[in-house]
Design an enzyme around this catalytic site. Sequence first.
Site, PDB file in Angstrom:
ATOM      1  N   GLU A   1       0.853  -1.200   0.000  1.00  0.00           N
ATOM      2  CA  GLU A   1       0.000   0.000   0.000  1.00  0.00           C
ATOM      3  C   GLU A   1       0.885   1.245   0.000  1.00  0.00           C
ATOM      4  O   GLU A   1       1.726   1.428   0.884  1.00  0.00           O
ATOM      5  CB  GLU A   1      -0.952   0.039   1.214  1.00  0.00           C
ATOM      6  CG  GLU A   1      -1.831   1.290   1.085  1.00  0.00           C
ATOM      7  CD  GLU A   1      -2.905   1.462   2.149  1.00  0.00           C
ATOM      8  OE1 GLU A   1      -2.985   0.634   3.077  1.00  0.00           O
ATOM      9  OE2 GLU A   1      -3.652   2.457   2.048  1.00  0.00           O
TER      10      GLU A   1
ATOM     11  N   GLU B   1       4.752   5.012   3.863  1.00  0.00           N
ATOM     12  CA  GLU B   1       4.111   6.243   4.349  1.00  0.00           C
ATOM     13  C   GLU B   1       5.241   7.182   4.773  1.00  0.00           C
ATOM     14  O   GLU B   1       6.227   6.740   5.331  1.00  0.00           O
ATOM     15  CB  GLU B   1       3.172   5.909   5.522  1.00  0.00           C
ATOM     16  CG  GLU B   1       2.566   7.084   6.250  1.00  0.00           C
ATOM     17  CD  GLU B   1       1.838   8.088   5.350  1.00  0.00           C
ATOM     18  OE1 GLU B   1       0.920   7.722   4.613  1.00  0.00           O
ATOM     19  OE2 GLU B   1       2.227   9.278   5.410  1.00  0.00           O
TER      20      GLU B   1
ATOM     21  N   ASN C   1       9.577   7.997   0.800  1.00  0.00           N
ATOM     22  CA  ASN C   1       8.752   8.716  -0.158  1.00  0.00           C
ATOM     23  C   ASN C   1       8.728   7.900  -1.457  1.00  0.00           C
ATOM     24  O   ASN C   1       9.755   7.741  -2.116  1.00  0.00           O
ATOM     25  CB  ASN C   1       9.375  10.097  -0.399  1.00  0.00           C
ATOM     26  CG  ASN C   1       8.525  10.955  -1.292  1.00  0.00           C
ATOM     27  OD1 ASN C   1       7.981  10.489  -2.289  1.00  0.00           O
ATOM     28  ND2 ASN C   1       8.415  12.218  -0.945  1.00  0.00           N
TER      29      ASN C   1
ATOM     30  N   ASP D   1      -2.195  12.624  -3.522  1.00  0.00           N
ATOM     31  CA  ASP D   1      -2.428  14.062  -3.677  1.00  0.00           C
ATOM     32  C   ASP D   1      -2.776  14.365  -5.144  1.00  0.00           C
ATOM     33  O   ASP D   1      -2.017  14.005  -6.045  1.00  0.00           O
ATOM     34  CB  ASP D   1      -1.145  14.804  -3.254  1.00  0.00           C
ATOM     35  CG  ASP D   1      -1.438  16.264  -2.988  1.00  0.00           C
ATOM     36  OD1 ASP D   1      -2.299  16.828  -3.700  1.00  0.00           O
ATOM     37  OD2 ASP D   1      -0.822  16.833  -2.069  1.00  0.00           O
TER      38      ASP D   1
ATOM     39  N   LYS E   1      -3.584  22.111  -9.513  1.00  0.00           N
ATOM     40  CA  LYS E   1      -3.097  23.201 -10.383  1.00  0.00           C
ATOM     41  C   LYS E   1      -2.223  22.637 -11.505  1.00  0.00           C
ATOM     42  O   LYS E   1      -1.361  21.789 -11.244  1.00  0.00           O
ATOM     43  CB  LYS E   1      -2.277  24.206  -9.557  1.00  0.00           C
ATOM     44  CG  LYS E   1      -3.129  25.002  -8.616  1.00  0.00           C
ATOM     45  CD  LYS E   1      -2.348  26.108  -7.959  1.00  0.00           C
ATOM     46  CE  LYS E   1      -3.242  26.851  -6.993  1.00  0.00           C
ATOM     47  NZ  LYS E   1      -2.557  27.283  -5.798  1.00  0.00           N
TER      48      LYS E   1
ATOM     49  N   ASP F   1     -10.846  10.993  -5.399  1.00  0.00           N
ATOM     50  CA  ASP F   1     -12.140  11.684  -5.383  1.00  0.00           C
ATOM     51  C   ASP F   1     -12.081  12.893  -6.311  1.00  0.00           C
ATOM     52  O   ASP F   1     -12.990  13.718  -6.293  1.00  0.00           O
ATOM     53  CB  ASP F   1     -12.481  12.136  -3.954  1.00  0.00           C
ATOM     54  CG  ASP F   1     -11.443  13.104  -3.410  1.00  0.00           C
ATOM     55  OD1 ASP F   1     -10.231  12.794  -3.512  1.00  0.00           O
ATOM     56  OD2 ASP F   1     -11.812  14.183  -2.910  1.00  0.00           O
TER      57      ASP F   1
HETATM   58  C1  LIG Z   1      -4.951  11.531   1.407  1.00  0.00           C
HETATM   59  S1  LIG Z   1      -4.044  10.456   2.418  1.00  0.00           S
HETATM   60  C2  LIG Z   1      -4.832   8.890   2.090  1.00  0.00           C
HETATM   61  C3  LIG Z   1      -4.421   7.859   3.082  1.00  0.00           C
HETATM   62  C4  LIG Z   1      -4.945   6.451   2.798  1.00  0.00           C
HETATM   63  N1  LIG Z   1      -4.393   5.934   1.565  1.00  0.00           N
HETATM   64  C5  LIG Z   1      -6.450   6.413   2.777  1.00  0.00           C
HETATM   65  O1  LIG Z   1      -7.027   5.951   1.802  1.00  0.00           O
HETATM   66  O2  LIG Z   1      -7.041   6.887   3.750  1.00  0.00           O
HETATM   67  C6  LIG Z   1      -2.511  10.270   1.514  1.00  0.00           C
HETATM   68  C7  LIG Z   1      -1.420   9.654   2.357  1.00  0.00           C
HETATM   69  O3  LIG Z   1      -0.325   9.339   1.520  1.00  0.00           O
HETATM   70  C8  LIG Z   1       0.871   9.811   2.128  1.00  0.00           C
HETATM   71  N2  LIG Z   1       1.770  10.145   1.012  1.00  0.00           N
HETATM   72  C9  LIG Z   1       1.493  11.009   0.008  1.00  0.00           C
HETATM   73  N3  LIG Z   1       2.518  11.045  -0.865  1.00  0.00           N
HETATM   74  C10 LIG Z   1       3.456  10.192  -0.395  1.00  0.00           C
HETATM   75  C11 LIG Z   1       4.735   9.791  -0.868  1.00  0.00           C
HETATM   76  N4  LIG Z   1       5.226  10.302  -1.996  1.00  0.00           N
HETATM   77  N5  LIG Z   1       5.444   8.882  -0.158  1.00  0.00           N
HETATM   78  C12 LIG Z   1       4.924   8.368   1.002  1.00  0.00           C
HETATM   79  N6  LIG Z   1       3.707   8.706   1.493  1.00  0.00           N
HETATM   80  C13 LIG Z   1       2.976   9.604   0.806  1.00  0.00           C
HETATM   81  C14 LIG Z   1       0.460  11.016   2.939  1.00  0.00           C
HETATM   82  O4  LIG Z   1       1.373  11.261   3.980  1.00  0.00           O
HETATM   83  C15 LIG Z   1      -0.908  10.582   3.434  1.00  0.00           C
HETATM   84  O5  LIG Z   1      -0.817   9.879   4.643  1.00  0.00           O
END
Ligand SMILES: C[S@@+](CC[C@H](N)C(=O)[O-])C[C@H]1O[C@@H](n2cnc3c(N)ncnc32)[C@H](O)[C@@H]1O
Length: 217
Positions: A48, A73, A100, A123, A127, A159
């Site tokens: 995941e 994460e 990351n 994310d 933009k 979404d």
């Molecule tokens: C909007 S949240 C969604 C969390 C989860 N997947 C859910 O469905 O509830 C996005 C998560 O991904 C993590 N995240 C985003 N970009 C990341 C990256 N490049 N590497 C590691 N974690 C990342 C963020 O820290 C955050 O916890």
Amino acid sequence: MTQDLEQKLWSIASGIPFDSEYFLQASPTRKLKKENLFSKEFETYFLELGSGWGEVAIEMARKQPNTGFVLMEKKFDRIRHTFRGIERHSLKNVKILCVNFNWFLEDVFAENVFSQILLNFPDPWPKRRHHKNRTMNPKFLYSLKTLLPIGGKFSFATDYGPYARRVLRIFRDDDRFRPEEIELKFERSEIPVSHFERKKREEGKRIYYIDRILIKK
Ligand SMILES: C[S@@+](CC[C@H](N)C(=O)[O-])C[C@H]1O[C@@H](n2cnc3c(N)ncnc32)[C@H](O)[C@@H]1O
């Protein structure tokens, strides 16, 4: 990425000081193979990306004790929260990497390790000038192709409609992946709903689910 930057990012990624049995350390010199992930081998492995507070993987891991769940994460508070969840349920089949995944992915794991990869609500970078930061791009499909075996599955949710449409186009241009059943779904039953997803649904947002199977390398 320049070599200097890559070294700098690796020193960050491989130097995270979590002292937990649930923590997996990434290394620039050794890719993680199935046998390096857990103290025993599992039938299948699930990855995941951006696991947030960990509730999705924890619920799945409780129901699927023969699958090893690896979570990536970047936020420490969410990782600590996930550790507590793993401990509470005495799970032996969940581990977390604090890396990351936009920096390193196929450099962290050996080929064909995971039978399924989940990217839930990355994310959307709405933009135009930020679109380059989106995870879903042709290079990312290369990483997926490396980590999944033929027949392996990638599951995506967002979404944000424009991001979903972009992901559909990226997959249409890549004949290594085919839709599992249909190109786009608005319901998905096999993966638990996270707090984030529930909140978006309560706000009246439509959720777009895109599943693909790797059919050739
Ligand atoms: C909007 S949240 C969604 C969390 C989860 N997947 C859910 O469905 O509830 C996005 C998560 O991904 C993590 N995240 C985003 N970009 C990341 C990256 N490049 N590497 C590691 N974690 C990342 C963020 O820290 C955050 O916890």
